[in-house]
Design a protein around this motif. Structure first.
Motif, PDB file in Angstrom:
ATOM      1  N   ASN A   1      15.529 -32.340 -14.847  1.00  0.00           N
ATOM      2  CA  ASN A   1      16.009 -31.329 -15.776  1.00  0.00           C
ATOM      3  C   ASN A   1      15.409 -29.953 -15.487  1.00  0.00           C
ATOM      4  OD1 ASN A   1      17.720 -32.998 -17.213  1.00  0.00           O
ATOM      5  ND2 ASN A   1      16.101 -33.721 -18.555  1.00  0.00           N
ATOM      6  N   LEU A   2      14.147 -29.922 -15.065  1.00  0.00           N
ATOM      7  CA  LEU A   2      13.580 -28.638 -14.651  1.00  0.00           C
ATOM      8  C   LEU A   2      14.327 -28.088 -13.442  1.00  0.00           C
ATOM      9  CD1 LEU A   2       9.739 -29.262 -15.064  1.00  0.00           C
ATOM     10  CD2 LEU A   2      11.115 -27.560 -16.285  1.00  0.00           C
ATOM     11  N   GLY A   3      14.692 -28.981 -12.504  1.00  0.00           N
ATOM     12  CA  GLY A   3      15.493 -28.548 -11.370  1.00  0.00           C
ATOM     13  C   GLY A   3      16.847 -28.022 -11.797  1.00  0.00           C
ATOM     14  N   GLY A   4      17.454 -28.678 -12.812  1.00  0.00           N
ATOM     15  CA  GLY A   4      18.731 -28.213 -13.331  1.00  0.00           C
ATOM     16  C   GLY A   4      18.622 -26.844 -13.974  1.00  0.00           C
ATOM     17  N   ILE A   5      17.529 -26.613 -14.720  1.00  0.00           N
ATOM     18  CA  ILE A   5      17.293 -25.294 -15.312  1.00  0.00           C
ATOM     19  C   ILE A   5      17.169 -24.245 -14.218  1.00  0.00           C
ATOM     20  CG2 ILE A   5      15.620 -23.896 -16.589  1.00  0.00           C
ATOM     21  CD1 ILE A   5      14.933 -26.389 -18.227  1.00  0.00           C
TER      22      ILE A   5
ATOM     23  N   ILE B   1      14.608 -20.451  -6.947  1.00  0.00           N
ATOM     24  CA  ILE B   1      14.569 -21.587  -7.869  1.00  0.00           C
ATOM     25  C   ILE B   1      13.155 -22.102  -8.105  1.00  0.00           C
ATOM     26  CG2 ILE B   1      15.266 -24.004  -8.154  1.00  0.00           C
ATOM     27  CD1 ILE B   1      17.956 -23.273  -6.948  1.00  0.00           C
ATOM     28  N   PRO B   2      12.295 -22.259  -7.077  1.00  0.00           N
ATOM     29  CA  PRO B   2      10.937 -22.759  -7.342  1.00  0.00           C
ATOM     30  C   PRO B   2      10.164 -21.900  -8.337  1.00  0.00           C
ATOM     31  CG  PRO B   2      11.417 -22.877  -4.999  1.00  0.00           C
ATOM     32  CD  PRO B   2      12.536 -22.112  -5.622  1.00  0.00           C
TER      33      PRO B   2
ATOM     34  N   VAL C   1       7.090 -30.779 -12.239  1.00  0.00           N
ATOM     35  CA  VAL C   1       7.227 -29.602 -11.380  1.00  0.00           C
ATOM     36  C   VAL C   1       7.031 -29.998  -9.923  1.00  0.00           C
ATOM     37  CG1 VAL C   1       6.194 -27.382 -10.744  1.00  0.00           C
ATOM     38  CG2 VAL C   1       6.546 -27.944 -13.149  1.00  0.00           C
ATOM     39  N   GLY C   2       6.016 -30.823  -9.658  1.00  0.00           N
ATOM     40  CA  GLY C   2       5.725 -31.240  -8.296  1.00  0.00           C
ATOM     41  C   GLY C   2       6.871 -31.968  -7.637  1.00  0.00           C
ATOM     42  N   LEU C   3       7.580 -32.802  -8.395  1.00  0.00           N
ATOM     43  CA  LEU C   3       8.704 -33.544  -7.827  1.00  0.00           C
ATOM     44  C   LEU C   3       9.812 -32.612  -7.349  1.00  0.00           C
ATOM     45  CD1 LEU C   3       9.019 -36.582 -10.294  1.00  0.00           C
ATOM     46  CD2 LEU C   3       8.209 -36.608  -7.925  1.00  0.00           C
ATOM     47  N   ASN C   4       9.873 -31.417  -7.929  1.00  0.00           N
ATOM     48  CA  ASN C   4      10.906 -30.460  -7.522  1.00  0.00           C
ATOM     49  C   ASN C   4      10.622 -29.822  -6.165  1.00  0.00           C
ATOM     50  OD1 ASN C   4      13.176 -29.711  -9.635  1.00  0.00           O
ATOM     51  ND2 ASN C   4      11.352 -30.285 -10.797  1.00  0.00           N
ATOM     52  N   PHE C   5       9.415 -30.038  -5.637  1.00  0.00           N
ATOM     53  CA  PHE C   5       9.069 -29.463  -4.343  1.00  0.00           C
ATOM     54  C   PHE C   5       9.172 -30.495  -3.219  1.00  0.00           C
ATOM     55  CE2 PHE C   5       7.316 -26.490  -7.313  1.00  0.00           C
ATOM     56  CZ  PHE C   5       7.431 -25.251  -6.691  1.00  0.00           C
ATOM     57  N   LEU C   6       9.802 -31.642  -3.529  1.00  0.00           N
ATOM     58  CA  LEU C   6       9.960 -32.687  -2.512  1.00  0.00           C
ATOM     59  C   LEU C   6      11.309 -32.611  -1.806  1.00  0.00           C
ATOM     60  CD1 LEU C   6       8.352 -35.766  -4.323  1.00  0.00           C
ATOM     61  CD2 LEU C   6       7.302 -34.157  -2.725  1.00  0.00           C
TER      62      LEU C   6
END
Length: 433
Positions: free
Chosen positions: A116-120, A132-133, A359-364
């Motif tokens: 959901n953070l990635g979607g935002i 995006i990051p 947040v960390g998972l969004n950088f994978l």
């Protein structure tokens, strides 16, 4: 009907909202309904609409009674038992059952919060030309700040207004100008394909509409509301009057109707535009929003993105707080949004740790929209066992006293449990055939 069991007579101040019953409904059921339409759900429904067109519209009326019954029994458990879901599971079941379901729910919340953070980030990137990051980190920091430094009442009020962002999808569906005859036919005449692609999308839709984090949130929200009324001990919170349960049913129905309307609007807007134009694969939230512009007008693009951002800021704290409820209750500790961080260090520390992990998972390097859909499938697999425990507990006199489920609640609840198990089994079978 539920059997009567009055709430004990305790002299506590009534601190419920004074704006009438409608205001109370907005601050409970609609918040849950809006959180159920989180960016994961939006991504899943948009992908279903783009892939299968109007063919998927029937899923909305089919899942509506399921949504109502599972949220209602979750709310009733917290209201009558006086504790949250996993505190009740810990009281009633051995650790061999408790720990796996806690682990599954906790993991699902982390993955869902990350998606959901990635979607935002993807949606805001469409509106604001910032990487995006950076958006993901800033959004997570803002959300965590509100959770740690704000009050429960402040969070509830913010959530109430953020829920209104979801009406953007109703506007987008209207702008799509779908064929009314095709819409009615697809809504009331279900069509099912028995292949892995179609079934996986059904499981994803069920998983997002009946997400396990909603059970945790709803049961604990009832406890938080009781604490707000001055009932700080379990003994004070136990039991529920007929009037309280009627209000709970009304709030849940309002919230789930709201959630289901948004589900339907997303399927309709993307099915009538993206699928019709041959855009059957959605790779990002930005693509889903941008693709609507030439098909449904420039306003649809911004409305779609606005909905993702608004409900994302509502849903992420529900998930991170839900994970904290899961953990502290699973190990027998207390945790509440009414407590200050220094009074509930493990609870707030878990919220912070889950936010950092998300947040960390969004950088994978995961594709945001695909992550949203897969998080829905993960939720779909975690729903059946947790729903089974929920139904068993709300039929257990040792938990509910005289407030065990009535025949209609049981009929809908056990049917929903069976459907969720069947959907996941069918999906697994298609993987091997």
């Amino acid at each position: 009907m539920d059997q009567p069991r009055p709430k004990p007579e305790i002299d506590v101040p009534d601190q419920r909202p004074k704006g009438g019953s409608l205001l109370h409904a907005l601050s409970t059921g609609v918040i849950t309904g809006a959180a159920d339409d989180d960016p994961s759900a939006i991504g899943t429904y948009a992908s279903a609409g783009a892939k299968f067109g109007l063919l998927f519209l029937w899923i909305a009326p089919v899942v509506l009674p399921m949504m109502v019954v599972v949220v209602y029994v979750s709310a009733k458990l917290g209201q009558v038992y006086g504790k949250g879901l996993f505190a009740a599971v810990r009281d009633r079941y051995p650790r061999g059952i408790l720990y796996p379901v806690v682990l599954g729910a906790f993991t699902g919340n982390v993955i869902e919060a990350a998606a959901n953070l990635g979607g935002i980030g993807a949606a805001l990137n469409l509106l604001v030309p910032v990487p995006i990051p950076i958006i993901v980190v800033a959004a997570a920091a803002a959300i965590l700040g509100f959770q740690i430094f704000g009050s429960y009442a402040l969070l509830r009020d913010i959530f109430r207004w953020l829920a209104l962002a979801l009406f953007a999808y109703v506007a987008a569906a209207i702008l799509a100008k779908p064929d009314p005859v095709a819409v009615l036919r697809s809504t009331f005449v279900p069509q099912v394909r028995f292949d892995a692609e179609f079934l996986s999308m059904i499981v994803a839709c069920i998983g997002t509409s009946l997400s396990a984090y909603i059970y945790t949130w709803q049961s604990n929200q009832e406890v938080e509301e009781e604490i707000a009324q001055g009932r700080h001990t379990v003994r004070q919170r136990k039991g529920a009057t007929d009037a309280e349960l009627r209000k709970t049913r009304r709030d849940v129905v309002i919230g789930m109707l709201f959630s289901n309307l948004i589900l339907y609007a997303i399927l309709l807007s993307t099915g009538a535009t993206l699928h019709q134009a041959g855009q059957t694969e959605i790779e990002s939230a930005a693509q889903a929003a941008a693709a609507l512009e030439p098909l449904a007008g420039p306003g649809a693009k911004y409305l779609f993105a606005l909905g993702i951002v608004g409900v994302g800021f509502l849903a992420v704290p529900v998930m991170t707080t839900g994970a904290a409820y899961d953990l502290v209750q699973g190990i027998g500790r207390d945790g509440s949004l009414h407590a200050r961080p220094r009074e509930a260090k493990l609870f707030y520390g878990t919220i912070a740790a889950v936010t950092v992990a998300a947040v960390g998972l969004n950088f994978l390097g995961f594709n945001p929209m695909r992550a949203l859909v897969w998080s829905g499938i993960v939720q779909g697999f975690s729903v059946p066992p947790l729903l089974l425990l929920l139904m068993l507990m709300t039929n257990d006199p040792a938990v509910m006293g005289g407030r065990i489920n009535g025949w209609l609640t049981n009929l809908l609840g056990w049917a929903t449990t069976a459907v969720t198990f069947l959907a996941t089994v069918c999906l697994v079978v298609t993987w091997f055939w």
